[in-house]
Design an enzyme around this catalytic site. Structure first.
Site, short mmCIF file in Angstrom:
data_model
loop_
_atom_site.label_atom_id
_atom_site.label_comp_id
_atom_site.label_asym_id
_atom_site.label_seq_id
_atom_site.Cartn_x
_atom_site.Cartn_y
_atom_site.Cartn_z
N GLN B 129 0.85 -1.18 0.00
CA GLN B 129 0.00 0.00 0.00
C GLN B 129 0.89 1.24 0.00
O GLN B 129 1.65 1.44 0.95
CB GLN B 129 -0.89 -0.02 1.24
CG GLN B 129 -1.82 1.16 1.37
CD GLN B 129 -2.57 1.12 2.69
OE1 GLN B 129 -2.10 0.56 3.67
NE2 GLN B 129 -3.74 1.72 2.73
N GLY B 130 0.80 2.04 -1.04
CA GLY B 130 1.59 3.27 -1.13
C GLY B 130 0.73 4.49 -0.87
O GLY B 130 0.38 5.21 -1.81
N SER B 132 0.99 6.52 2.59
CA SER B 132 1.69 7.51 3.41
C SER B 132 2.91 8.07 2.71
O SER B 132 3.57 7.40 1.91
CB SER B 132 2.15 6.86 4.72
OG SER B 132 1.07 6.28 5.39
N SER B 164 4.33 -1.39 4.09
CA SER B 164 4.65 -2.73 4.63
C SER B 164 4.90 -3.74 3.51
O SER B 164 4.12 -3.82 2.57
CB SER B 164 3.50 -3.23 5.50
OG SER B 164 3.30 -2.35 6.57
N GLU B 247 -10.59 -3.00 6.02
CA GLU B 247 -10.10 -3.83 7.11
C GLU B 247 -11.24 -4.20 8.05
O GLU B 247 -11.36 -5.35 8.46
CB GLU B 247 -9.02 -3.04 7.84
CG GLU B 247 -8.16 -3.91 8.68
CD GLU B 247 -7.24 -3.07 9.53
OE1 GLU B 247 -7.34 -3.17 10.74
OE2 GLU B 247 -6.46 -2.30 8.95
N ASN B 376 -4.40 6.08 16.80
CA ASN B 376 -5.51 6.08 17.76
C ASN B 376 -6.08 7.48 17.99
O ASN B 376 -7.26 7.63 18.26
CB ASN B 376 -5.07 5.44 19.07
CG ASN B 376 -5.10 3.92 18.99
OD1 ASN B 376 -5.23 3.36 17.88
ND2 ASN B 376 -5.01 3.24 20.10
N GLU B 377 -5.22 8.50 17.83
CA GLU B 377 -5.75 9.87 17.97
C GLU B 377 -6.73 10.17 16.83
O GLU B 377 -7.77 10.77 17.04
CB GLU B 377 -4.60 10.88 17.95
CG GLU B 377 -3.73 10.88 19.22
CD GLU B 377 -2.86 9.63 19.34
OE1 GLU B 377 -2.49 9.04 18.30
OE2 GLU B 377 -2.56 9.24 20.48
C1 LIG Z 1 3.76 -0.87 11.37
C2 LIG Z 1 3.26 0.16 10.40
C3 LIG Z 1 2.89 -0.23 9.14
C4 LIG Z 1 2.44 0.71 8.21
N1 LIG Z 1 2.13 0.29 6.96
C5 LIG Z 1 1.77 1.20 6.01
C6 LIG Z 1 1.54 0.81 4.67
O1 LIG Z 1 1.63 -0.36 4.34
N2 LIG Z 1 1.22 1.75 3.77
C7 LIG Z 1 1.09 3.07 4.11
O2 LIG Z 1 0.76 3.87 3.25
N3 LIG Z 1 1.30 3.48 5.38
C8 LIG Z 1 1.65 2.58 6.33
N4 LIG Z 1 1.89 2.99 7.64
C9 LIG Z 1 1.83 4.43 7.93
C10 LIG Z 1 0.72 4.84 8.86
O3 LIG Z 1 -0.50 4.85 8.18
C11 LIG Z 1 1.09 6.22 9.42
O4 LIG Z 1 2.23 6.05 10.22
C12 LIG Z 1 -0.02 6.83 10.24
O5 LIG Z 1 -1.12 7.14 9.44
C13 LIG Z 1 0.46 8.08 10.99
O6 LIG Z 1 1.11 8.98 10.16
P1 LIG Z 1 2.54 9.56 10.58
O7 LIG Z 1 3.41 8.41 10.84
O8 LIG Z 1 2.96 10.50 9.52
O9 LIG Z 1 2.32 10.33 11.93
P2 LIG Z 1 1.81 11.84 12.09
O10 LIG Z 1 0.59 12.03 11.28
O11 LIG Z 1 2.95 12.75 11.92
O12 LIG Z 1 1.40 11.83 13.62
C14 LIG Z 1 2.27 12.12 14.72
C15 LIG Z 1 1.42 12.22 15.98
O13 LIG Z 1 0.48 13.30 15.83
C16 LIG Z 1 -0.84 12.84 16.02
N5 LIG Z 1 -1.76 13.58 15.16
C17 LIG Z 1 -1.64 13.85 13.84
N6 LIG Z 1 -2.70 14.49 13.38
C18 LIG Z 1 -3.55 14.64 14.42
C19 LIG Z 1 -4.85 15.22 14.59
N7 LIG Z 1 -5.52 15.76 13.58
N8 LIG Z 1 -5.40 15.17 15.83
C20 LIG Z 1 -4.73 14.62 16.85
N9 LIG Z 1 -3.54 14.04 16.77
C21 LIG Z 1 -2.95 14.05 15.56
C22 LIG Z 1 -0.76 11.37 15.65
O14 LIG Z 1 -1.82 10.62 16.24
C23 LIG Z 1 0.59 10.97 16.20
O15 LIG Z 1 0.50 10.69 17.57
C24 LIG Z 1 2.35 2.07 8.57
C25 LIG Z 1 2.71 2.47 9.86
C26 LIG Z 1 3.16 1.53 10.78
C27 LIG Z 1 3.56 1.97 12.15
#
Ligand SMILES: Cc1cc2nc3c(=O)[nH]c(=O)nc-3n(C[C@H](O)[C@H](O)[C@H](O)COP(=O)(O)OP(=O)(O)OC[C@H]3O[C@@H](n4cnc5c(N)ncnc54)[C@H](O)[C@@H]3O)c2cc1C
Lengths: 364, 393
Positions: B129-130, B132, B164, B247, B376-377
């Site tokens: 999945q591309g 993020s 992933s 999901e 979770n947020e």
């Molecule tokens: C094990 C794993 C597998 C993954 N696999 C994939 C995959 O296959 N394909 C893919 O595309 N992505 C994948 N992801 C990415 C995942 O979807 C993102 O990590 C996730 O959506 C959070 O984005 P971020 O990491 O940029 O964090 P950020 O968005 O930068 O968040 C940082 C913190 O800020 C909080 N935050 C951000 N916005 C808000 C808001 N509006 N209100 C309150 N709090 C907020 C977040 O909850 C977090 O605590 C994977 C991530 C993990 C950990």
């Protein structure tokens, strides 16, 4: 939201109808204004609800049909208690219906016919110890003596309590009964003192009283916790600060979402315990004990948060959260202390596991 | 009689799966995988998918016309339960192939796309999945990977991250920006990308738990045929909602069933060895407390699955509520295991054989639940706004 699902003994439509009926009547008669007036001694809501409950058959909801009840078992009871909790309804439902449950399951035929129809018809209510495992009457000869702190109305017809190695039903007509003023004014607690009283009946095994009370208190807590949360979220949508409804502040939204999550878990915890009890599973007592411990603690957490989320008005007598907070704190300490309930469940789990049984089947 | 032949008799179906698992699952697979390098991991995942395929359990829930067995939810619950009971391997590398791809193509794909791509899944195609990007995580709609039309192709440039198993993937479901001037949700287009296309470069990223299951993807002038667009141009956000919703508790459900047996086995062993924590009032009660929540969570997940087949599903926030409770519970359980393991539990060890044999590994891994697939947020925002009707400001 219905999470209490039917089992072979009761069908879903009957349960849904019961919930709808009870919820409708209570919403109309035991709303916030009526309950506030009741706790201030300005109406007799408890009596009015009791006679309504009697005429609508609610009091017989767990009692088998041949004794004048509806025969809806612990499903029906869970629904009734949940709805009573939702409106913080006053009345001796938990002691009376829990005692009825024990009599229905363990009473001799003569005992059942003597008491159950009178309970189902609303003619009498019952008292039970607030903490049955910690209370006991002493027996000497054919009489029982002692002091009991009970959940029940001052005019309760009888008390069901442990006495030595057996359980007794003692009529209260001649006993000394004193009402105890409680923080939770939607509940009645009494001290009963008796001297060489002659029991009206003996019951062999009444361990089910703890289980029945645990389920009742858990159900009450589920309904009450959801209700105080709903009321709080409604308030947050109308209360404005900094030029916006406080419900728009993310810090508060996230707390509300956590409350909603807790509520969903509480409902399922109760439903699991009810389901195991209804299907007579050997692990039923484990789940009833845990349900009471988990759900009442969650209710305290939720009610506490709801007071805080209201701000100043949450600290007043005139708003609803304090009513629920007090109900939560009483629920938490009823039946058995929660740590002891967890230990009781742990003992049950160990016994089941040693016997090679899984206590983790859902049976769904 | 094969497993699928028994589908009309649920107990027989269960027994057939149990017999097959007893025969096919290597007892030492966990120990082997704990030491496995990437090639061994992939080979093992592919072997497992092939075994499932042989008995018709690769994609049991898909409609028959797309190579599935068209089984009901009741069957899926039985399959998950038996897999969990047998501690069978998970098809982790195939998560996107098995769940997100069909969840997207069934509602939004063309007939040609469905026939072409779904058929490959049972044969072992790995999808990633591309979505993020380095600067677009929770705010996914702000993504910037560009797609520009060039004849009957689109040319892609940009960077994806946290994808992933992208290192092993054959194809990718990809979100790109086609209209940078439109409002952010309106300029997104959804593609299927062949991972062997020139210009696709994937680098693994090492995780806090020591493994490298996700990677970053650098896309330089990657050409995608226009027929591999899912939905219309600039309509990708809507399509992505189907992917994100697909999901609907399935992964969490399987996880919860496994956790049930893990916890049960762990407890039985503790009882047999008369473990010290059983005599510690606080720890024993803490255990009982999460046991209750575990049962509640398993029931909730069954409700999510049942609901997923109803028209109310799309508006329900139950999946978010379940994600919140299940992932936090997982952390609580792993945290408990870590504490009772003492200093020994801090010894470096990846996936170990026993249930919770490497509690720190499990504890660290549990963050994937609270972060991936919408943190979770973000789930709390969804519950509050869509579920409780609290205003968005
Ligand atoms: C094990 C794993 C597998 C993954 N696999 C994939 C995959 O296959 N394909 C893919 O595309 N992505 C994948 N992801 C990415 C995942 O979807 C993102 O990590 C996730 O959506 C959070 O984005 P971020 O990491 O940029 O964090 P950020 O968005 O930068 O968040 C940082 C913190 O800020 C909080 N935050 C951000 N916005 C808000 C808001 N509006 N209100 C309150 N709090 C907020 C977040 O909850 C977090 O605590 C994977 C991530 C993990 C950990």
């Amino acid at each position: 939201m219905t999470t209490i699902e039917a089992t072979a003994s009761v069908d879903q439509a009957t349960l849904d109808a019961l919930r709808e009926g009870v919820a409708g009547v209570l919403a109309e008669q035991s709303g916030s204004t009526a309950v506030h007036a009741f706790i201030d001694g300005k109406n007799t809501l408890d009596r009015e609800l009791w006679s309504q409950a009697a005429s609508l058959g609610w009091l017989g909801c767990g009692i088998p049909e041949q004794y004048g009840g509806l025969g809806l078992g612990c499903h029906g009871l869970a629904i009734l208690h949940t709805e009573l909790g939702r409106q913080a309804a006053p009345g001796p439902y938990i002691p009376t219906l829990s005692a009825a449950q024990v009599i229905a399951e363990h009473g001799a035929e003569a005992v059942r016919t003597a008491w159950l129809p009178r309970i189902a018809s609303g003619e009498i209510s019952a008292a039970v110890p607030t903490n049955p495992d910690a209370a006991a009457l002493t027996r000497s000869g054919s009489g029982v003596s002692g002091t009991l702190r009970c959940l029940g109305a001052p005019d309760a017809a009888f008390v069901l309590a442990p006495a030595g190695d057996t359980w007794v039903i003692v009529e209260l007509a001649g006993a000394e009964v004193n009402a105890v003023p409680m923080w939770d004014r939607t509940r009645q607690v009494i001290d009963i003192r008796m001297q060489n009283a002659k029991p009206a009946a003996f019951l062999e095994n009444s361990e089910t009283l703890i289980q029945a009370m645990a389920l009742a208190v858990a159900a009450d807590s589920c309904g009450a916790a959801r209700s105080v949360t709903d009321r709080t979220i409604a308030y947050m949508k109308t209360r404005e600060q900094f030029g916006q409804p406080i419900a728009g502040f993310q810090a508060l939204k996230h707390r509300a979402a956590d409350l909603a999550t807790k509520l969903a878990v509480m409902d399922e915890t109760l439903a699991h315990a009810v389901h195991r009890t209804a299907t007579n599973e050997p692990d039923a007592d484990i789940w009833a004990s845990l349900a009471k411990a988990e759900v009442t603690e969650a209710f305290v957490f939720i009610a506490t948060d709801c007071v805080q989320l209201h701000g100043g008005v949450g600290f007043t007598w005139d708003y609803d959260p304090q009513i629920f907070l007090k109900r939560a704190r009483l629920n938490e300490v009823l039946v058995m202390p929660n740590p002891a309930l967890r230990d009781r469940a742990a003992a049950g789990l160990a016994a089941a596991t040693r016997a090679g049984h899984s206590a983790l089947e859902l049976g769904l | 009689m094969t497993i699928l032949d028994a589908q009309n008799d649920l107990p027989a179906f269960r027994q057939a799966i149990r017999d097959w698992l007893a025969e096919v699952v290597p007892p030492d697979w966990k120990a082997r995988m704990a030491r496995a390098d990437n090639d061994e991991f992939i080979a093992f995942q592919r072997w497992w998918m092939a075994e499932r395929s042989k008995v018709g359990l690769a994609i049991p829930h898909w409609p028959v016309e797309y190579g599935g067995a068209g089984l009901t939810l009741r069957h899926l619950i039985v399959i998950a339960d038996e897999m969990a009971r047998a501690d069978a391997p998970q098809a982790r590398m195939f998560t996107i192939s098995l769940i997100h791809l069909p969840g997207t193509l069934f509602p939004h794909g063309t007939e040609a796309q469905k026939r072409r791509y779904l058929a490959g899944v049972a044969k072992g195609d790995v999808w990633c999945q591309g979505f993020s990007e380095p600067n677009s995580g929770s705010d996914l709609a702000s993504l910037r990977t560009r797609a520009v039309r060039d004849g009957d192709h689109y040319v892609i440039n940009g960077q994806k991250i946290w994808s992933s198993y992208s290192m092993y993937a054959d194809r990718c479901i990809l979100l790109t920006r086609t209209d940078p001037d439109a409002q952010k949700h309106r300029g997104i287009t959804y593609f299927i990308m062949d991972m062997r296309s020139p210009g696709v470069e994937v680098r693994p990223i090492r995780q806090a738990n020591g493994r490298s299951e996700f990677g970053e993807m650098f896309l330089t002038n990657v050409r995608i045929p226009a027929e591999d667009m899912i939905g219309r141009e600039n309509n990708g956000w809507r399509v992505a909602q189907a992917t994100l919703a697909s999901e609907r508790g399935v992964i969490a459900f399987e996880g919860a069933e496994r956790q049930r047996y893990e916890v049960e086995t762990f407890y039985r062993k503790a009882l047999e060895s008369d473990a010290a924590w059983l005599h510690d009032d606080q720890l024993r009660r803490e255990f009982m407390s999460f046991l209750a929540e575990m049962q509640a969570g398993r029931r909730l997940l069954r409700r999510v699955l049942a609901e997923s087949e109803t028209p109310e599903a799309s508006a329900s926030v139950l999946p978010s509520i379940v994600k919140l409770s299940a992932t936090v519970l997982r952390q609580r359980i792993c945290s408990f295991m870590t504490r009772i393991a003492g200093v020994e539990g801090q010894e470096f060890a990846m996936l170990a054989e026993e249930p919770f044999g490497s509690p720190m590994f499990d504890f660290l891994s549990a963050f994937s639940g609270t972060i991936a697939g919408g943190t979770n947020e973000i789930q709390r925002n969804i519950v509050a706004e869509r579920g409780l009707g609290m205003p968005r400001i």
